[in-house]
Scaffold this active site. Structure first.
Site, PDB file in Angstrom:
ATOM      1  N   SER A 414      -3.060   0.876  -4.103  1.00  0.00           N
ATOM      2  CA  SER A 414      -1.716   1.128  -3.584  1.00  0.00           C
ATOM      3  C   SER A 414      -1.366   0.208  -2.417  1.00  0.00           C
ATOM      4  O   SER A 414      -1.277  -0.987  -2.580  1.00  0.00           O
ATOM      5  CB  SER A 414      -1.591   2.605  -3.177  1.00  0.00           C
ATOM      6  N   LYS A 439      -2.958  -0.013  -8.890  1.00  0.00           N
ATOM      7  CA  LYS A 439      -1.853   0.951  -8.852  1.00  0.00           C
ATOM      8  C   LYS A 439      -0.620   0.236  -8.307  1.00  0.00           C
ATOM      9  O   LYS A 439      -0.480   0.043  -7.111  1.00  0.00           O
ATOM     10  CB  LYS A 439      -2.187   2.151  -7.973  1.00  0.00           C
TER      11      LYS A 439
END
Length: 527
Positions: A414, A439
């Protein structure tokens, strides 16, 4: 997980977001305005008693009326009822009103639903309406995984009717969200949301112990202890296994559930049973410890200086900075750490993002700007219409221009990948380690009326050089493994440890990073 916190929420510690996100998503942001009134509903041609909560929901550019009765239905009757709901053939019963912030979004859609006879289920029905509306307006996939989202909402509402508990009703919301095919779009309970906010705010009342469940064994293992915390003072170490909390066995309990049991008000205490992970042959490796709960300040940053001898014999100082998570304090703590290291004569840096799962998007962008100059692109976002929007710095001024390498691995996700991509693609740093998690989605988080929170994937992102991240990850420039320490080809990475050397000196990725810094320094000298 990367998150954007909705700007219109009245939270005691609201998360901030970058202005570019605020401008991009403000038109989709709406708050809840409940309006209560009673109306006589009509079901199957017969007039029923006046009951239920009547609402009109404001949504853009649509006008539909879907109305259902309040009698309980099940099985085939439910399926028929859902069909009739879609055709708008059944009398009015109950609904909830949502008000858009933007005056431009003035047209409305009325959604009526059957009011449960169970009060706690009826409360969850209102949460379902909130959830459905937010997904409808902001979810990154406008096809909702190729399904009729309005029909899915109506179907879920009817399935709630026979239920008698809030937990059972919440399971229906979670089931509805699961049909979107996005594991990052989810709802969490009020208690879980408080834990999320604690992690973002950087403060907690507890014992300073972080545990996680090992994927292979399911055992709860200590990841770290906050320095100076009750857990650290009691001699609990990284790698120890947590067996019991207050006499309760922890078999099958998740790390988050265990953390909830460890937290509590200052002045109380908790008893834990731990198994020494090093299995020392001294008495029993099991022991019970009573830990007082205290205020724990969670800094996402740790730093130190690594003395380093370059190939030409020069002894230099390398600043090592480890970033554990992207909390609200991450950027401020990073600035403080770098300023301190600069004052101590550091000449190069290693930024460690290994096993950093992400956090707040704005924190990741703010940290990137600490290292970069000018107007560089930090990340590219793609909205639900497929429009790409670059997020750029404005007159950035890096705190230091010393050589930099960044450590990543499969646990870097992320916001870690956003930061690593920004530093790499703008030529600021080389990446060392292993391929990252992959991600490439950004979530908003909205606190709902009942204190629960809804996480919604609102955008995808690409690196500044337009490299895909989602389900792909970032491949580092140089990989590192423990085998490199013993490889004859990499003998140049070997060094003799001092008697008081830290664990960093035996870290293969640190050694590879120092080698890369030597290369950068030699190139700089040659130029």
């Amino acid at each position: 997980m990367d998150t954007l916190c909705r700007p219109n929420l009245d939270l005691s510690n609201p998360c901030t977001i970058s202005s570019i996100y605020s401008k991009n998503y403000q038109k989709h942001t709406f708050s809840l305005c409940y309006k209560y009134r009673f109306s006589c509903s009509k079901f199957g041609g017969n007039h029923s008693k006046c009951k239920g909560l009547v609402v009109a929901q404001s949504l853009p550019k649509t006008k539909v009326s879907s109305q259902v009765g309040s009698d309980d239905e099940s099985g085939e009757s439910n399926r028929k009822l859902v069909k009739r709901i879609a055709n708008g053939l059944i009398g009015l019963a109950a609904a909830v009103s949502l008000c858009l912030d933007s005056p431009a979004m003035a047209e409305s859609m009325t959604i009526a639903f059957p009011a449960s006879r169970t009060h706690e289920v009826n409360a969850v029905q209102r949460t379902l309406v909130e959830t459905w509306g937010l997904i409808r307006e902001t979810f990154v996939d406008p096809t909702f995984n190729h399904q009729d989202w309005d029909y899915k909402f109506q179907q879920t509402m009817v399935e709630m009717l026979p239920l008698r508990t809030a937990d059972a009703a919440y399971s229906k919301i979670k089931g509805m969200l699961s049909t979107l095919g996005d594991p990052f779009t989810r709802i969490i309970s009020p208690k879980e949301y408080q834990s999320f906010r604690i992690g973002s705010d950087g403060n907690v009342q507890g014992v300073g112990l972080f545990v996680n469940s090992e994927p292979k064994t399911g055992h709860l293992v200590v990841l770290s202890c906050v320095e100076g915390s009750p857990a650290a003072r009691a001699g609990i170490h990284v790698g120890d296994e947590l067996m019991e909390i207050n006499g309760e066995r922890l078999n099958g309990i998740s790390g988050e559930a265990a953390a909830q049991k460890l937290r509590g008000h200052v002045g109380t205490s908790v008893t834990v049973k731990v198994h020494n992970g090093k299995k020392l042959a001294i008495d029993s490796s099991f022991r019970e410890v009573r830990l007082p709960r205290e205020y724990i300040r969670l800094s996402p940053i740790s730093s130190t200086i690594i003395p380093h001898r370059t190939p030409d014999g020069h002894v230099s100082k390398t600043g090592y900075v480890k970033l554990l998570a992207f909390s609200q304090t991450a950027a401020a703590d990073m600035k403080h750490a770098i300023n301190e290291l600069e004052n101590q004569g550091v000449e190069s840096y290693i930024l460690d993002l290994r096993n950093n799962p992400g956090g707040l998007v704005k924190a990741g962008l703010d940290v990137a700007q600490i290292w970069l100059d000018g107007d560089e692109t930090l990340v590219n976002t793609i909205d639900r219409e497929g429009n790409m929007l670059p997020i750029n710095m404005t007159n950035g001024h890096a705190l230091t221009r010393d050589p930099l390498v960044v450590l990543v691995n499969e646990g870097s996700a992320s916001a870690s990948e956003i930061l690593a991509g920004a530093l790499h693609d703008n030529g600021r740093a080389k990446l060392i380690g292993n391929r990252t998690f992959g991600k490439g989605k950004i979530q908003s988080v909205t606190e709902l009326q009942d204190g629960s929170a809804l996480f919604i994937t609102v955008a995808k992102y690409l690196s500044p050089a337009l490299h895909a991240i989602d389900q792909v990850g970032i491949t580092p420039d140089v990989q590192c493994t423990t085998d490199m320490l013993n490889s004859p080809k990499e003998s140049g990475l070997m060094r003799k440890k001092s008697p008081n050397s830290s664990s960093l000196e035996g870290d293969s990725c640190i050694l590879v990073a120092e080698h890369e810094l030597d290369i950068q320094e030699s190139k700089g000298s040659a130029s």
